[in-house]
Design a protein around this motif. Structure first.
Motif, PDB file in Angstrom:
ATOM      1  N   GLN A   1      40.524  61.120  32.026  1.00 17.20           N
ATOM      2  CA  GLN A   1      41.612  61.416  32.939  1.00 17.20           C
ATOM      3  C   GLN A   1      41.313  60.918  34.347  1.00 17.20           C
ATOM      4  O   GLN A   1      40.298  61.262  34.934  1.00 17.20           O
ATOM      5  CB  GLN A   1      41.854  62.928  32.977  1.00 17.20           C
ATOM      6  N   PRO A   2      42.209  60.111  34.892  1.00  9.63           N
ATOM      7  CA  PRO A   2      42.018  59.664  36.262  1.00  9.63           C
ATOM      8  C   PRO A   2      42.397  60.777  37.237  1.00  9.63           C
ATOM      9  O   PRO A   2      42.972  61.782  36.845  1.00  9.63           O
ATOM     10  CB  PRO A   2      42.987  58.496  36.388  1.00  9.63           C
ATOM     11  N   GLN A   3      42.089  60.566  38.471  1.00  2.80           N
ATOM     12  CA  GLN A   3      42.501  61.515  39.483  1.00  2.80           C
ATOM     13  C   GLN A   3      43.922  61.203  39.936  1.00  2.80           C
ATOM     14  O   GLN A   3      44.320  60.051  40.025  1.00  2.80           O
ATOM     15  CB  GLN A   3      41.566  61.453  40.678  1.00  2.80           C
TER      16      GLN A   3
ATOM     17  N   PRO B   1      39.646  66.740  33.394  1.00  2.52           N
ATOM     18  CA  PRO B   1      38.750  66.243  32.350  1.00  2.52           C
ATOM     19  C   PRO B   1      38.329  67.312  31.353  1.00  2.52           C
ATOM     20  O   PRO B   1      38.105  67.020  30.188  1.00  2.52           O
ATOM     21  CB  PRO B   1      37.544  65.727  33.142  1.00  2.52           C
ATOM     22  N   ALA B   2      38.256  68.563  31.797  1.00  2.00           N
ATOM     23  CA  ALA B   2      37.811  69.611  30.891  1.00  2.00           C
ATOM     24  C   ALA B   2      38.918  70.015  29.932  1.00  2.00           C
ATOM     25  O   ALA B   2      38.657  70.435  28.819  1.00  2.00           O
ATOM     26  CB  ALA B   2      37.328  70.820  31.678  1.00  2.00           C
TER      27      ALA B   2
ATOM     28  N   TYR C   1      41.801  51.647  41.698  1.00  2.00           N
ATOM     29  CA  TYR C   1      42.948  52.245  42.369  1.00  2.00           C
ATOM     30  C   TYR C   1      43.458  51.267  43.416  1.00  2.00           C
ATOM     31  O   TYR C   1      42.695  50.537  44.038  1.00  2.00           O
ATOM     32  CB  TYR C   1      42.564  53.552  43.069  1.00  2.00           C
TER      33      TYR C   1
ATOM     34  N   PHE D   1      37.412  53.009  37.093  1.00  2.00           N
ATOM     35  CA  PHE D   1      38.822  52.906  37.467  1.00  2.00           C
ATOM     36  C   PHE D   1      38.979  51.930  38.623  1.00  2.00           C
ATOM     37  O   PHE D   1      38.077  51.753  39.436  1.00  2.00           O
ATOM     38  CB  PHE D   1      39.362  54.262  37.935  1.00  2.00           C
TER      39      PHE D   1
ATOM     40  N   TYR E   1      34.581  69.935  46.120  1.00  2.00           N
ATOM     41  CA  TYR E   1      35.315  69.875  44.879  1.00  2.00           C
ATOM     42  C   TYR E   1      35.333  71.249  44.223  1.00  2.00           C
ATOM     43  O   TYR E   1      34.602  72.162  44.621  1.00  2.00           O
ATOM     44  CB  TYR E   1      34.685  68.848  43.919  1.00  2.00           C
TER      45      TYR E   1
ATOM     46  N   TYR F   1      39.818  68.139  44.304  1.00  2.00           N
ATOM     47  CA  TYR F   1      38.860  67.458  45.179  1.00  2.00           C
ATOM     48  C   TYR F   1      39.458  67.241  46.568  1.00  2.00           C
ATOM     49  O   TYR F   1      40.670  67.069  46.704  1.00  2.00           O
ATOM     50  CB  TYR F   1      38.518  66.071  44.602  1.00  2.00           C
TER      51      TYR F   1
ATOM     52  N   TYR G   1      38.783  64.530  49.775  1.00  2.00           N
ATOM     53  CA  TYR G   1      38.105  63.350  50.268  1.00  2.00           C
ATOM     54  C   TYR G   1      38.528  63.093  51.710  1.00  2.00           C
ATOM     55  O   TYR G   1      39.620  63.464  52.128  1.00  2.00           O
ATOM     56  CB  TYR G   1      38.490  62.101  49.469  1.00  2.00           C
TER      57      TYR G   1
ATOM     58  N   PHE H   1      38.352  62.837  28.300  1.00  2.00           N
ATOM     59  CA  PHE H   1      37.387  62.588  29.364  1.00  2.00           C
ATOM     60  C   PHE H   1      37.828  61.503  30.328  1.00  2.00           C
ATOM     61  O   PHE H   1      37.303  61.384  31.422  1.00  2.00           O
ATOM     62  CB  PHE H   1      36.044  62.210  28.714  1.00  2.00           C
TER      63      PHE H   1
ATOM     64  N   SER I   1      42.314  66.442  38.736  1.00  2.00           N
ATOM     65  CA  SER I   1      42.160  65.828  37.424  1.00  2.00           C
ATOM     66  C   SER I   1      41.890  66.928  36.424  1.00  2.00           C
ATOM     67  O   SER I   1      41.630  68.079  36.797  1.00  2.00           O
ATOM     68  CB  SER I   1      41.026  64.797  37.416  1.00  2.00           C
TER      69      SER I   1
ATOM     70  N   ASN J   1      35.693  72.650  40.115  1.00  2.00           N
ATOM     71  CA  ASN J   1      35.894  72.327  38.700  1.00  2.00           C
ATOM     72  C   ASN J   1      36.947  73.211  38.056  1.00  2.00           C
ATOM     73  O   ASN J   1      37.677  72.777  37.163  1.00  2.00           O
ATOM     74  CB  ASN J   1      34.581  72.457  37.936  1.00  2.00           C
TER      75      ASN J   1
ATOM     76  N   LYS K   1      29.801  71.436  46.789  1.00  2.00           N
ATOM     77  CA  LYS K   1      29.708  70.515  47.921  1.00  2.00           C
ATOM     78  C   LYS K   1      29.672  69.076  47.438  1.00  2.00           C
ATOM     79  O   LYS K   1      29.005  68.747  46.458  1.00  2.00           O
ATOM     80  CB  LYS K   1      28.452  70.825  48.738  1.00  2.00           C
TER      81      LYS K   1
END
Lengths: 116, 116
Positions: free
Chosen positions: A103-105, A96-97, B37, B35, A48, A33, A35, A101, A94, A50, A57
Protein backbone atom coordinates in the motif's frame (compact mmCIF):
# COMPACT_ATOMS: atom_id res chain seq x y z
CA UNK A 1 -14.28 12.36 -1.80
CA UNK A 2 -12.32 10.06 0.49
CA UNK A 3 -8.85 11.15 1.45
CA UNK A 4 -6.81 13.24 3.84
CA UNK A 5 -7.71 16.74 4.92
CA UNK A 6 -5.10 19.09 6.33
CA UNK A 7 -5.79 22.43 7.95
CA UNK A 8 -4.88 25.18 7.70
CA UNK A 9 -3.63 25.44 4.10
CA UNK A 10 -1.11 28.04 5.13
CA UNK A 11 -0.20 29.98 8.24
CA UNK A 12 2.15 32.71 9.35
CA UNK A 13 3.17 32.35 12.97
CA UNK A 14 5.25 34.43 15.30
CA UNK A 15 8.27 32.72 16.82
CA UNK A 16 7.57 31.41 20.29
CA UNK A 17 3.88 30.80 19.63
CA UNK A 18 2.30 27.37 19.60
CA UNK A 19 0.45 25.89 16.68
CA UNK A 20 -1.41 22.66 15.91
CA UNK A 21 -1.63 21.40 12.38
CA UNK A 22 -4.69 19.26 11.85
CA UNK A 23 -4.90 16.08 9.81
CA UNK A 24 -7.96 13.93 9.32
CA UNK A 25 -8.42 10.88 7.12
CA UNK A 26 -11.60 9.02 6.26
CA UNK A 27 -10.07 5.88 4.79
CA UNK A 28 -9.76 4.06 8.12
CA UNK A 29 -6.05 3.65 7.53
CA UNK A 30 -4.04 2.29 10.43
CA UNK A 31 -0.82 4.18 9.84
CA UNK A 32 -0.37 7.94 9.67
CA UNK A 33 2.67 10.13 9.17
CA UNK A 34 3.87 13.70 9.34
CA UNK A 35 6.59 14.96 7.01
CA UNK A 36 8.22 18.29 6.43
CA UNK A 37 9.36 19.22 2.94
CA UNK A 38 12.29 21.57 2.52
CA UNK A 39 14.07 22.58 -0.66
CA UNK A 40 16.91 20.21 -1.42
CA UNK A 41 16.05 17.89 1.45
CA UNK A 42 12.97 16.13 0.13
CA UNK A 43 10.45 14.81 2.62
CA UNK A 44 11.67 14.06 6.10
CA UNK A 45 9.62 12.08 8.58
CA UNK A 46 8.77 13.92 11.79
CA UNK A 47 6.52 11.47 13.63
CA UNK A 48 4.44 8.48 12.73
CA UNK A 49 1.69 6.32 14.19
CA UNK A 50 1.17 2.69 13.28
CA UNK A 51 -2.24 2.46 14.94
CA UNK A 52 -4.52 4.53 17.14
CA UNK A 53 -2.98 4.98 20.56
CA UNK A 54 0.64 4.61 19.43
CA UNK A 55 3.18 7.09 18.08
CA UNK A 56 6.83 7.02 17.16
CA UNK A 57 9.65 9.41 16.35
CA UNK A 58 10.86 9.88 12.82
CA UNK A 59 14.00 11.46 11.46
CA UNK A 60 13.41 15.03 12.71
CA UNK A 61 11.10 14.91 15.77
CA UNK A 62 12.62 17.68 17.91
CA UNK A 63 10.27 20.58 18.54
CA UNK A 64 7.20 18.62 17.48
CA UNK A 65 4.67 16.40 19.23
CA UNK A 66 1.79 14.28 18.01
CA UNK A 67 -1.13 12.34 19.40
CA UNK A 68 -3.33 9.62 17.98
CA UNK A 69 -6.46 9.41 20.09
CA UNK A 70 -8.45 7.76 17.32
CA UNK A 71 -7.97 6.26 13.87
CA UNK A 72 -8.96 9.33 11.89
CA UNK A 73 -7.04 12.21 13.47
CA UNK A 74 -3.32 12.83 13.80
CA UNK A 75 -2.57 16.41 14.88
CA UNK A 76 0.95 17.82 14.89
CA UNK A 77 1.83 20.42 17.52
CA UNK A 78 4.64 22.93 17.62
CA UNK A 79 4.86 23.96 21.26
CA UNK A 80 7.12 26.97 20.72
CA UNK A 81 7.74 27.68 17.06
CA UNK A 82 11.19 28.67 15.76
CA UNK A 83 12.10 30.07 12.33
CA UNK A 84 13.82 26.80 11.33
CA UNK A 85 10.42 25.14 11.43
CA UNK A 86 9.35 27.18 8.43
CA UNK A 87 8.42 24.49 5.93
CA UNK A 88 5.64 22.74 4.08
CA UNK A 89 4.11 20.01 6.20
CA UNK A 90 2.47 16.95 4.74
CA UNK A 91 0.28 14.43 6.50
CA UNK A 92 0.00 10.97 4.99
CA UNK A 93 -1.69 7.67 5.72
CA UNK A 94 -1.37 4.07 4.63
CA UNK A 95 -2.76 0.73 5.62
CA UNK A 96 -0.03 -1.87 5.32
CA UNK A 97 -1.21 -3.80 8.36
CA UNK A 98 -4.82 -3.96 7.23
CA UNK A 99 -4.21 -4.81 3.60
CA UNK A 100 -1.47 -5.88 1.28
CA UNK A 101 2.06 -4.86 2.03
CA UNK A 102 2.37 -2.75 -1.06
CA UNK A 103 0.00 0.00 0.00
CA UNK A 104 1.36 3.39 -0.98
CA UNK A 105 0.92 6.44 1.15
CA UNK A 106 -1.93 8.84 0.53
CA UNK A 107 -1.04 12.46 1.12
CA UNK A 108 -2.89 15.56 2.17
CA UNK A 109 -2.41 18.78 0.23
CA UNK A 110 0.07 20.16 2.73
CA UNK A 111 0.28 23.12 5.08
CA UNK A 112 2.68 25.93 4.32
CA UNK A 113 3.94 27.28 7.64
CA UNK A 114 6.08 30.39 7.97
CA UNK A 115 7.63 31.25 11.32
CA UNK A 116 8.70 34.87 11.68
CA UNK B 1 19.58 2.40 8.04
CA UNK B 2 17.96 2.68 4.68
CA UNK B 3 18.81 5.57 2.39
CA UNK B 4 17.44 6.75 -0.93
CA UNK B 5 19.55 8.82 -3.31
CA UNK B 6 18.38 10.84 -6.27
CA UNK B 7 21.50 12.25 -7.86
CA UNK B 8 19.82 14.50 -10.41
CA UNK B 9 18.41 17.64 -8.76
CA UNK B 10 17.04 18.97 -12.05
CA UNK B 11 16.39 17.63 -15.52
CA UNK B 12 14.69 18.82 -18.66
CA UNK B 13 13.29 17.01 -21.68
CA UNK B 14 11.65 18.04 -24.91
CA UNK B 15 7.99 17.30 -25.29
CA UNK B 16 7.38 13.83 -26.82
CA UNK B 17 10.89 12.67 -25.92
CA UNK B 18 11.88 10.06 -23.34
CA UNK B 19 13.60 10.83 -20.05
CA UNK B 20 14.98 8.62 -17.29
CA UNK B 21 15.20 9.68 -13.65
CA UNK B 22 17.64 7.78 -11.49
CA UNK B 23 17.22 6.48 -7.96
CA UNK B 24 19.48 4.29 -5.88
CA UNK B 25 18.87 2.97 -2.41
CA UNK B 26 20.68 1.13 0.31
CA UNK B 27 19.15 -1.57 2.47
CA UNK B 28 20.00 -4.91 3.99
CA UNK B 29 16.41 -6.11 3.79
CA UNK B 30 15.13 -8.51 1.19
CA UNK B 31 11.44 -7.67 1.22
CA UNK B 32 10.51 -4.09 0.46
CA UNK B 33 8.61 -1.85 -1.92
CA UNK B 34 9.68 1.06 -4.06
CA UNK B 35 7.56 3.95 -5.29
CA UNK B 36 7.79 6.98 -7.50
CA UNK B 37 5.69 9.99 -6.54
CA UNK B 38 5.03 13.07 -8.61
CA UNK B 39 4.53 16.51 -7.09
CA UNK B 40 3.28 19.09 -9.60
CA UNK B 41 3.21 22.81 -8.77
CA UNK B 42 -0.16 22.24 -7.12
CA UNK B 43 1.86 20.60 -4.32
CA UNK B 44 -0.16 17.38 -4.32
CA UNK B 45 1.77 14.15 -3.95
CA UNK B 46 0.60 11.69 -6.59
CA UNK B 47 1.64 8.05 -6.81
CA UNK B 48 3.11 7.31 -10.23
CA UNK B 49 4.23 3.70 -9.99
CA UNK B 50 5.18 1.02 -7.48
CA UNK B 51 7.46 -2.02 -7.56
CA UNK B 52 7.62 -5.04 -5.28
CA UNK B 53 11.20 -6.12 -4.59
CA UNK B 54 10.39 -9.81 -4.95
CA UNK B 55 9.10 -9.30 -8.49
CA UNK B 56 11.71 -9.33 -11.21
CA UNK B 57 9.36 -7.95 -13.83
CA UNK B 58 9.55 -4.19 -14.14
CA UNK B 59 6.36 -2.30 -13.35
CA UNK B 60 4.69 -0.21 -16.03
CA UNK B 61 1.85 2.31 -15.93
CA UNK B 62 1.00 3.71 -19.35
CA UNK B 63 3.89 6.04 -20.30
CA UNK B 64 5.73 5.37 -17.04
CA UNK B 65 7.97 2.37 -16.48
CA UNK B 66 10.76 1.43 -14.12
CA UNK B 67 14.08 -0.30 -14.51
CA UNK B 68 14.48 -2.20 -11.27
CA UNK B 69 17.91 -3.69 -10.68
CA UNK B 70 17.74 -5.35 -7.29
CA UNK B 71 21.38 -6.41 -7.09
CA UNK B 72 22.52 -2.91 -7.98
CA UNK B 73 19.84 -1.37 -5.73
CA UNK B 74 18.70 0.85 -8.54
CA UNK B 75 15.16 1.95 -9.36
CA UNK B 76 15.01 4.37 -12.28
CA UNK B 77 11.85 5.88 -13.75
CA UNK B 78 11.41 6.18 -17.50
CA UNK B 79 8.86 8.59 -18.89
CA UNK B 80 8.04 8.02 -22.54
CA UNK B 81 6.39 10.54 -24.85
CA UNK B 82 6.86 13.30 -22.27
CA UNK B 83 4.00 15.75 -21.91
CA UNK B 84 3.91 19.28 -20.54
CA UNK B 85 1.81 17.98 -17.67
CA UNK B 86 4.70 15.79 -16.58
CA UNK B 87 6.52 18.89 -15.37
CA UNK B 88 6.86 18.27 -11.65
CA UNK B 89 9.09 17.23 -8.81
CA UNK B 90 9.59 13.47 -8.72
CA UNK B 91 10.38 11.60 -5.53
CA UNK B 92 11.65 8.06 -5.21
CA UNK B 93 10.54 6.28 -2.02
CA UNK B 94 11.46 3.06 -0.25
CA UNK B 95 9.13 1.22 2.12
CA UNK B 96 9.84 -1.71 4.40
CA UNK B 97 8.71 -3.19 7.66
CA UNK B 98 10.95 -3.47 10.69
CA UNK B 99 9.52 -4.95 13.88
CA UNK B 100 6.01 -4.10 12.74
CA UNK B 101 6.82 -0.50 11.92
CA UNK B 102 6.21 0.52 8.31
CA UNK B 103 8.50 3.33 7.28
CA UNK B 104 8.87 5.20 4.07
CA UNK B 105 12.15 6.84 3.13
CA UNK B 106 12.12 9.52 0.44
CA UNK B 107 14.86 10.78 -1.82
CA UNK B 108 15.54 14.49 -2.18
CA UNK B 109 13.68 14.69 -5.46
CA UNK B 110 14.35 15.49 -9.12
CA UNK B 111 12.75 18.54 -10.65
CA UNK B 112 11.68 17.68 -14.20
CA UNK B 113 10.78 20.32 -16.73
CA UNK B 114 9.17 19.34 -20.01
CA UNK B 115 9.92 21.85 -22.73
CA UNK B 116 7.50 22.71 -25.52
Amino acid sequence: TAGITQAPTSQILAAGRSMTLRCTQDMRHNAMYWYRQDLGLGLRLIHYSNTAGTTGKGEVPDGYSVSRANTDDFPLTLASAVPSQTSVYFCASSDPAGGSFDQPQHFGDGTRLSIL
Amino acid sequence: AQTVTQSQPEMSVQEAETVTLSCTYDTSENNYYLFWYKQPPSRQMILVIRQEAYKQQNATENRFSVNFQKAAKSFSLKISDSQLGDTAMYFCAFMSSTSGTYKYIFGTGTRLKVLA
